[in-house]
Motif scaffolding. Structure first.
Motif, PDB file in Angstrom:
ATOM      1  N   ASN A   1       0.796  -1.229   0.000  1.00 14.72           N
ATOM      2  CA  ASN A   1       0.000   0.000   0.000  1.00 14.72           C
ATOM      3  C   ASN A   1       0.829   1.280   0.000  1.00 14.72           C
ATOM      4  N   HIS A   2       2.142   1.165  -0.141  1.00 15.53           N
ATOM      5  CA  HIS A   2       2.995   2.361  -0.139  1.00 15.53           C
ATOM      6  C   HIS A   2       3.895   2.356  -1.381  1.00 15.53           C
ATOM      7  N   PRO A   3       3.294   2.607  -2.542  1.00 13.74           N
ATOM      8  CA  PRO A   3       4.080   2.629  -3.796  1.00 13.74           C
ATOM      9  C   PRO A   3       5.120   3.752  -3.823  1.00 13.74           C
ATOM     10  N   GLU A   4       4.972   4.753  -2.944  1.00 16.80           N
ATOM     11  CA  GLU A   4       5.950   5.835  -2.916  1.00 16.80           C
ATOM     12  C   GLU A   4       7.347   5.333  -2.540  1.00 16.80           C
ATOM     13  N   LEU A   5       7.397   4.157  -1.900  1.00 15.24           N
ATOM     14  CA  LEU A   5       8.703   3.589  -1.557  1.00 15.24           C
ATOM     15  C   LEU A   5       9.494   3.231  -2.808  1.00 15.24           C
ATOM     16  N   ASN A   6       8.778   2.975  -3.921  1.00 15.69           N
ATOM     17  CA  ASN A   6       9.453   2.653  -5.180  1.00 15.69           C
ATOM     18  C   ASN A   6      10.153   3.864  -5.773  1.00 15.69           C
ATOM     19  N   MET A   7       9.814   5.061  -5.281  1.00 10.87           N
ATOM     20  CA  MET A   7      10.444   6.287  -5.766  1.00 10.87           C
ATOM     21  C   MET A   7      11.738   6.584  -5.023  1.00 10.87           C
ATOM     22  N   VAL A   8      11.966   5.865  -3.922  1.00 13.95           N
ATOM     23  CA  VAL A   8      13.200   6.044  -3.156  1.00 13.95           C
ATOM     24  C   VAL A   8      14.311   5.250  -3.844  1.00 13.95           C
ATOM     25  N   PRO A   9      15.501   5.806  -4.006  1.00 11.32           N
ATOM     26  CA  PRO A   9      16.614   5.047  -4.595  1.00 11.32           C
ATOM     27  C   PRO A   9      16.778   3.696  -3.902  1.00 11.32           C
ATOM     28  N   VAL A  10      16.936   2.650  -4.716  1.00  4.94           N
ATOM     29  CA  VAL A  10      16.961   1.271  -4.187  1.00  4.94           C
ATOM     30  C   VAL A  10      18.002   1.101  -3.089  1.00  4.94           C
ATOM     31  N   GLN A  11      19.202   1.572  -3.320  1.00  2.59           N
ATOM     32  CA  GLN A  11      20.261   1.383  -2.326  1.00  2.59           C
ATOM     33  C   GLN A  11      19.948   2.107  -1.014  1.00  2.59           C
ATOM     34  N   ASP A  12      19.345   3.287  -1.129  1.00  2.00           N
ATOM     35  CA  ASP A  12      18.996   4.042   0.079  1.00  2.00           C
ATOM     36  C   ASP A  12      17.913   3.329   0.883  1.00  2.00           C
TER      37      ASP A  12
ATOM     38  N   LEU B   1      10.535   5.314   8.313  1.00  2.00           N
ATOM     39  CA  LEU B   1      10.710   5.629   6.891  1.00  2.00           C
ATOM     40  C   LEU B   1      10.177   7.026   6.542  1.00  2.00           C
ATOM     41  N   GLU B   2       9.112   7.437   7.218  1.00  2.00           N
ATOM     42  CA  GLU B   2       8.578   8.781   6.982  1.00  2.00           C
ATOM     43  C   GLU B   2       9.645   9.831   7.297  1.00  2.00           C
ATOM     44  N   LYS B   3      10.344   9.641   8.409  1.00  2.65           N
ATOM     45  CA  LYS B   3      11.384  10.598   8.814  1.00  2.65           C
ATOM     46  C   LYS B   3      12.622  10.494   7.926  1.00  2.65           C
ATOM     47  N   SER B   4      12.930   9.254   7.475  1.00  2.00           N
ATOM     48  CA  SER B   4      14.155   9.037   6.705  1.00  2.00           C
ATOM     49  C   SER B   4      14.069   9.621   5.304  1.00  2.00           C
ATOM     50  N   PHE B   5      12.869   9.568   4.671  1.00  3.18           N
ATOM     51  CA  PHE B   5      12.763   9.951   3.255  1.00  3.18           C
ATOM     52  C   PHE B   5      11.692  11.007   2.971  1.00  3.18           C
ATOM     53  N   ASP B   6      11.043  11.559   3.996  1.00  9.12           N
ATOM     54  CA  ASP B   6       9.991  12.551   3.776  1.00  9.12           C
ATOM     55  C   ASP B   6       8.989  12.002   2.754  1.00  9.12           C
ATOM     56  N   LEU B   7       8.391  10.873   3.085  1.00 11.92           N
ATOM     57  CA  LEU B   7       7.486  10.184   2.163  1.00 11.92           C
ATOM     58  C   LEU B   7       6.268  11.028   1.816  1.00 11.92           C
ATOM     59  N   GLU B   8       5.890  11.949   2.693  1.00 14.56           N
ATOM     60  CA  GLU B   8       4.739  12.807   2.411  1.00 14.56           C
ATOM     61  C   GLU B   8       5.029  13.674   1.187  1.00 14.56           C
ATOM     62  N   ALA B   9       6.240  14.190   1.112  1.00 15.65           N
ATOM     63  CA  ALA B   9       6.623  15.014  -0.039  1.00 15.65           C
ATOM     64  C   ALA B   9       6.643  14.174  -1.312  1.00 15.65           C
ATOM     65  N   ILE B  10       7.088  12.915  -1.206  1.00 12.25           N
ATOM     66  CA  ILE B  10       7.116  12.023  -2.375  1.00 12.25           C
ATOM     67  C   ILE B  10       5.694  11.713  -2.842  1.00 12.25           C
ATOM     68  N   ARG B  11       4.805  11.485  -1.871  1.00 12.46           N
ATOM     69  CA  ARG B  11       3.404  11.199  -2.235  1.00 12.46           C
ATOM     70  C   ARG B  11       2.782  12.410  -2.938  1.00 12.46           C
ATOM     71  N   LYS B  12       3.085  13.616  -2.463  1.00 16.00           N
ATOM     72  CA  LYS B  12       2.556  14.836  -3.067  1.00 16.00           C
ATOM     73  C   LYS B  12       3.067  14.985  -4.503  1.00 16.00           C
ATOM     74  N   ALA B  13       4.345  14.715  -4.690  1.00 21.54           N
ATOM     75  CA  ALA B  13       4.929  14.813  -6.022  1.00 21.54           C
ATOM     76  C   ALA B  13       4.309  13.770  -6.963  1.00 21.54           C
ATOM     77  N   MET B  14       4.066  12.552  -6.458  1.00 28.49           N
ATOM     78  CA  MET B  14       3.456  11.503  -7.278  1.00 28.49           C
ATOM     79  C   MET B  14       2.033  11.888  -7.680  1.00 28.49           C
TER      80      MET B  14
END
Length: 304
Positions: free
Chosen positions: A224-235, A269-282
């Motif tokens: 349910n969190h496809p935004e994780l696919n936008m994070v660089p794989v290694q990170d 993960l929210e703190k590590s990658f600012d997933l909210e910003a990624i979701r907004k961009a998506m």
């Protein structure tokens, strides 16, 4: 005188009846003795091959062996089609070209001769390997089986499995995974083919071991969190390793002690990658794509 002769006659008749009636019950008949002798002569050792059939990759060899042979036994090997798979006097099979054939093994001991057969399938080597899953989540002490796809599809090569950390999750030669301790590790499937730099070709799969109760929850979280696919794989991999192996300060858990929860992972993960910003961009990207599609459709309608 007549009494004596009569007595002798009765005794003789009695003896004759005994020989005719009683002795066949005491002694085995001729055919029975002959049958038992035949069985004894036909009894042979239980010869066995180490394999009755074997898949081989072209260019590879395999040592065929016969078990339970005596010191006086003579063993010979013969291939039905040496162009596909040849065999030498010691039973070493060499795969020469793609196809199927059989190896006939003859064991001679005294006057007896026994024939055994081993089927051989020769296939091409694999040039690629791909695991069916990139991530597997297992409950502690549970098991699963790795599934891989190798090309070409008719290859007879088997992938070689290994675990980066067998104390967390081990894997057998057949691909059976066993979850041993809480944490995260990687499983590898390797083939003989090499890359341009000379390294073996392989694919890997992340394995997360958690409590049984958390397995479905973690699977649902990742789905349910496809935004994780936008994070660089290694990170993302590095962050997950820190979290599940007890190195993240925010996880509030220790590896191999208490299983972390989905809520803790989400917060980390929210703190590590600012997933909210990624979701907004998506969301903005999706809206722009939709607008472009609608504009293209409107243009097509107007042209008609």
């Amino acid at each position: 005188m007549r009494k004596i002769n009569l007595t002798r006659l009765l005794v003789s008749i009695g003896l004759l009846l005994f020989l005719v009636i009683a002795l066949p019950e005491v002694l085995p008949s001729g055919p029975d003795i002959a049958y038992a002798t035949t069985i004894e002569k036909e009894k042979t050792p239980d010869y066995k091959l180490n394999l009755k059939s074997i898949p081989l990759v072209k260019g590879k060899t395999f040592a065929l062996k016969v078990y339970n042979t005596g010191a006086d036994a003579k063993v010979s090997f013969k291939s039905a089609d040496p162009s596909i798979a040849s065999v030498n006097d010691t039973g070493e099979i060499t795969a020469n070209k793609v196809g199927s054939t059989s190896i006939e093994v003859t064991v001679k001991s005294g006057d007896t001769s026994t024939t055994l057969t081993c089927d051989v399938i020769v296939g091409p080597p694999a040039f690629s390997v791909k695991m069916a899953k990139t991530r597997i989540i297992l409950g502690l002490n549970s098991c699963d089986t790795l599934s891989v796809t190798m090309k070409p599809l008719n290859t007879t090569e088997s992938a070689k499995f290994s675990s980066y950390d067998p104390t967390i999750a081990s894997v057998s030669a057949s691909g059976r995974i066993t979850a041993k301790n809480l944490g995260l590790t990687y499983l590898f499937a390797e083939i003989d083919a090499v890359n341009d730099d000379g390294s073996r070709k392989f694919d890997k799969c992340m394995v997360i071991v958690t409590s049984t109760e958390q397995v479905a929850l973690f699977e649902e979280y990742f789905d349910n969190h496809p935004e994780l696919n936008m994070v660089p794989v290694q990170d993302l991999r590095k962050a997950l390793e820190e979290f599940f192996n007890g190195k993240a300060d925010d996880a509030e858990t220790e590896a191999n002690d208490t299983a972390p929860t989905v809520e803790q992972l989400s917060e980390f993960l929210e703190k590590s990658f600012d997933l909210e910003a990624i979701r907004k961009a998506m969301k903005e990207m999706a809206e722009k794509a939709l607008q472009a599609a609608q504009a293209s459709l409107q243009t097509t309608i107007e042209k008609k």
